[in-house]
Design an enzyme around this catalytic site. Structure first.
Site, short mmCIF file in Angstrom:
data_model
loop_
_atom_site.label_atom_id
_atom_site.label_comp_id
_atom_site.label_asym_id
_atom_site.label_seq_id
_atom_site.Cartn_x
_atom_site.Cartn_y
_atom_site.Cartn_z
N ASN A 9 2.52 -33.14 -8.77
CA ASN A 9 2.31 -32.00 -9.67
C ASN A 9 2.73 -32.44 -11.07
O ASN A 9 3.93 -32.53 -11.34
CB ASN A 9 3.16 -30.81 -9.16
CG ASN A 9 3.13 -29.64 -10.14
OD1 ASN A 9 2.33 -29.60 -11.06
ND2 ASN A 9 4.04 -28.68 -9.92
N TRP A 10 1.75 -32.71 -11.89
CA TRP A 10 2.07 -33.24 -13.23
C TRP A 10 2.56 -32.17 -14.19
O TRP A 10 2.97 -32.47 -15.28
CB TRP A 10 0.82 -33.92 -13.82
CG TRP A 10 0.55 -35.28 -13.28
CD1 TRP A 10 1.26 -35.96 -12.33
CD2 TRP A 10 -0.53 -36.15 -13.67
NE1 TRP A 10 0.70 -37.19 -12.11
CE2 TRP A 10 -0.39 -37.33 -12.92
CE3 TRP A 10 -1.57 -36.04 -14.58
CZ2 TRP A 10 -1.28 -38.41 -13.05
CZ3 TRP A 10 -2.46 -37.10 -14.72
CH2 TRP A 10 -2.31 -38.27 -13.95
N LYS A 11 2.45 -30.90 -13.81
CA LYS A 11 2.85 -29.80 -14.69
C LYS A 11 2.16 -29.97 -16.06
O LYS A 11 1.06 -30.48 -16.13
CB LYS A 11 4.36 -29.71 -14.77
CG LYS A 11 4.99 -29.69 -13.37
CD LYS A 11 6.43 -29.36 -13.34
CE LYS A 11 6.91 -29.33 -11.90
NZ LYS A 11 8.30 -28.96 -11.77
N HIS A 95 3.87 -21.32 -7.39
CA HIS A 95 4.97 -22.20 -7.80
C HIS A 95 6.04 -21.35 -8.49
O HIS A 95 5.71 -20.38 -9.17
CB HIS A 95 4.43 -23.28 -8.75
CG HIS A 95 5.43 -24.36 -8.99
ND1 HIS A 95 6.48 -24.21 -9.86
CD2 HIS A 95 5.55 -25.60 -8.47
CE1 HIS A 95 7.20 -25.32 -9.86
NE2 HIS A 95 6.67 -26.18 -9.02
N GLU A 97 7.57 -21.82 -11.07
CA GLU A 97 7.39 -21.76 -12.52
C GLU A 97 6.29 -20.78 -12.92
O GLU A 97 6.17 -20.41 -14.08
CB GLU A 97 7.11 -23.17 -13.07
CG GLU A 97 8.36 -24.03 -13.04
CD GLU A 97 8.10 -25.53 -12.98
OE1 GLU A 97 6.98 -25.97 -13.24
OE2 GLU A 97 9.06 -26.25 -12.65
N GLU A 180 9.94 -25.07 -1.67
CA GLU A 180 10.54 -25.56 -2.91
C GLU A 180 11.72 -24.67 -3.30
O GLU A 180 11.53 -23.63 -3.96
CB GLU A 180 9.50 -25.55 -4.04
CG GLU A 180 8.33 -26.46 -3.78
CD GLU A 180 7.86 -27.10 -5.08
OE1 GLU A 180 7.73 -28.32 -5.11
OE2 GLU A 180 7.67 -26.38 -6.07
N GLY A 186 13.31 -29.90 -10.58
CA GLY A 186 13.56 -30.48 -11.90
C GLY A 186 15.02 -30.60 -12.26
O GLY A 186 15.38 -30.86 -13.40
N SER A 226 12.96 -32.29 -6.71
CA SER A 226 13.68 -33.55 -6.99
C SER A 226 13.44 -34.62 -5.93
O SER A 226 14.35 -35.39 -5.60
CB SER A 226 15.17 -33.28 -7.20
OG SER A 226 15.36 -32.41 -8.31
N GLY A 248 8.46 -34.39 -11.39
CA GLY A 248 8.82 -35.43 -12.37
C GLY A 248 8.49 -36.84 -11.90
O GLY A 248 7.93 -37.65 -12.67
P1 PGA Z 1 10.45 -31.90 -9.34
O1 PGA Z 1 9.39 -30.71 -9.26
O2 PGA Z 1 10.02 -32.96 -8.37
O3 PGA Z 1 10.39 -32.37 -10.77
O4 PGA Z 1 11.77 -31.31 -8.98
C1 PGA Z 1 8.81 -30.34 -8.03
C2 PGA Z 1 7.83 -29.22 -8.24
O5 PGA Z 1 8.06 -28.38 -9.12
O6 PGA Z 1 6.81 -29.12 -7.54
#
Ligand code: PGA
Length: 264
Positions: A9-11, A95, A97, A180, A186, A226, A248
């Site tokens: 997931n590149w966000k 997600h 976010e 998640e 993150g 993470s 990330g």
């Molecule tokens: P992260 O994000 O690996 O940077 O913790 C995971 C995600 O939000 O899918």
């Protein structure tokens, strides 16, 4: 036996040129020699460039969000039909976010996200994706406060029941659930592997209650939060974890490569 799945997931990262460079390096490293299904979810504008580069490889293109209506006056939105047309085969929904926690816009910004997804919109998006043959990656997970109040399991069960309402198990067979924990995204704080596996197992039991055991056993359940090269093998060796949703670390080809190879 479910095949492992690793999704990047590149966000909101990568211009089209950066995306192309990243995928070119990654494809050289990862075309053969591992056992996992792999998908990359770039931002919308980089989807075409990524899909063109991935077309001749087994790696699939995903998206990070979708709007549920087919078309119309929905400024700024992208439909499942548009994603399918661009070659997308997976799409993240719910997600943390993009979820407005509990659907309330007045919840503080650090827990709300800015998109105010609710369980209802997650459900509408999931249905829209299934209608277009795109595999949803439905994210669920608890905040730190919910974990500390011992509410982890009920929060996730409620998210699953609402997110999957009106969808039958056969329809979702190639869908994916991603566990998640919000506090692990993150932050560098990974949920320890036995606990991540326990929650993924609880998710499968819940799916069996919603549908039946056969349907529940077909769905892949990923861990996200993470995940990196150094912890992927331990996480992916847990009996109830079918792979990872990686933020990330998916931006760094060497690191993502280690994670993909950890998924045996
Ligand atoms: P992260 O994000 O690996 O940077 O913790 C995971 C995600 O939000 O899918």
């Amino acid at each position: 036996m479910r095949k492992k799945l690793v999704v990047g997931n590149w966000k909101m990262n990568m211009t089209r040129a950066e995306a192309a460079a990243c995928v070119e390096t990654f494809v050289e490293q990862v075309s053969t020699g591992h056992d996992a299904d792999v998908a990359i979810c770039p931002p919308y504008l980089a989807i075409s460039v990524v899909h063109d580069l991935l077309k001749k490889t087994p790696i699939e293109t995903g998206a990070q969000d979708v709007f549920w209506a087919e078309k119309g006056a929905f400024t700024g939105s992208v439909s499942a039909g548009m994603l399918a047309d661009a070659g997308v085969s997976y799409c993240i929904v719910g997600h943390s976010e993009t979820r407005g926690r509990f659907g309330k816009l007045e919840v503080p910004a650090e827990t709300t996200g800015y998109f105010a997804e609710t369980d209802l919109t997650v459900n509408l998006k999931t249905k829209a994706l299934l209608e277009r043959g795109i595999h949803p990656i439905l994210c669920v997970g608890e905040t730190l406060a919910e974990r500390e109040a011992q509410n982890t399991d009920t929060v996730i069960q409620d998210q699953l029941k609402a997110g999957l309402a009106g969808i039958d198990g056969a329809e979702f067979a190639e869908g994916v659930i991603a566990y998640e924990p919000v506090w692990a995204i993150g932050t560098g704080m990974t949920c320890d592997s036995p606990e991540a596996s326990r929650v993924c197992g609880m998710i499968r039991t819940t799916l069996a209650e919603i549908w039946d055991e056969d349907a529940a056993n077909r769905v892949r359940i990923l861990y996200g939060g993470s995940v990196k090269g150094a912890n992927a093998h331990e996480l992916f060796s847990q009996p109830d974890i079918d792979g990872g949703l990686v933020g990330g670390a998916s931006l760094v080809p060497d690191e993502f490569h280690r994670i993909v190879f950890a998924a045996k």
